[in-house]
Design an enzyme around this catalytic site. Sequence first.
Site, PDB file in Angstrom:
ATOM      1  N   SER A 149      11.037   0.839  -8.757  1.00  0.00           N
ATOM      2  CA  SER A 149      10.964   2.360  -8.335  1.00  0.00           C
ATOM      3  C   SER A 149      11.903   2.830  -7.047  1.00  0.00           C
ATOM      4  CB  SER A 149       9.570   2.828  -7.861  1.00  0.00           C
ATOM      5  OG  SER A 149       9.548   4.010  -7.119  1.00  0.00           O
ATOM      6  N   TYR A 174       2.412   1.054  -2.776  1.00  0.00           N
ATOM      7  CA  TYR A 174       2.850   1.107  -3.997  1.00  0.00           C
ATOM      8  C   TYR A 174       4.462   0.555  -4.121  1.00  0.00           C
ATOM      9  CZ  TYR A 174       5.531   3.460  -8.087  1.00  0.00           C
ATOM     10  OH  TYR A 174       6.264   3.336  -9.029  1.00  0.00           O
TER      11      TYR A 174
END
Length: 360
Positions: A149, A174
């Site tokens: 990501s 995350y």
Amino acid sequence: MQNIELNGKTILITGGAGFIGSNLILELLKKIESINIVSVDNLNDYYDVSIKEWRLSEIEKEVKKHSNSNYHFIKGDIADKGIIDEIFKKYSPDIVVNLAAQAGVRYSIINPDAYIQSNMIGFYNLLEACRHSYDNGAKGVEHFVYASSSSVYGSNKKVPYSVDDKVDNPVSLYAATKKSNELMAHSYSKLYNIPSTGLRFFTVYGPAGRPDMAYFGFTNKLRNNETIEIFNYGNCKRDFTYIDDIVYGVKCVMEKAPERKVGEDELPIPPYSIYNIGNNNPENLLDFVTILQEELLNEEILPKDYDFESHKKLVPMQPGDVPVTYADVSTLERDFDFKPQTSLREGLRRFAKWYKEFYL
């Protein structure tokens, strides 16, 4: 790089009911003459499950058009080692594409456990299964491709973000789990010679996307006569990347694995790569909101006299968020001739058309 012929291969795609996973399955069915796809997804309720079910129904429609291809969907969690081991034992995948993950920056602040289970333990289970796919001299997995990501860049001040930048300061759990995935994949590539490629996705959007993403959430709120909050007082930029461009890039990457080589010490040089995959064109959040409004009006999702100004509120930055995402995709362009084709207006127009069909 090692070229991989996808025709006739068995591909395991985790997160197969997810946004990117389902679109990748559709693309492979349409473009590859003969392919065996094994898809696993736990269909959790992080967002509206009916969207996941819609995606699966679209795949089933496509499967019926292709008699030469096989498709198997398994409802299961990659954090369940038994399920992963059983899939590898039964189907012996040639390529693994891990798109299953607990997504979302803000949700990781309130429910960290979901991220450790899926993004850490689930990822480890897949690496272990890939490692053991070579047992007893078996050919095993030819390429392990996984989703990282843009969040790994944290509050990096240098833009555009390059894969050569240091990414040691995540600002959300995350992001930390995604950075951990890259480190774990590197160590397994080194130790067990597993060809692996990580893809740092930048703000993927499009029809049947994730409702927790801004364009989808804004649309829902405007329809419900609620106020949308624009973070950092509108001083945000996002490298919005349309789903078809992302899927094209993932497919290209699947077809070329990092080459296995031996170093001077006669030990494997890790067959390992990381790429940014984005639009290379960050858009200001306020401009993005304006285009979205126009497309919602065009599709009559909102009335022509809708008062947008009274439904907008500029607010401070949220914890875990970053002001700018901007992908340097030069290495992906160099190695795979990757060039995104879809403008933000065209992408949001397609989203608005889908939204109208699905909800109205």
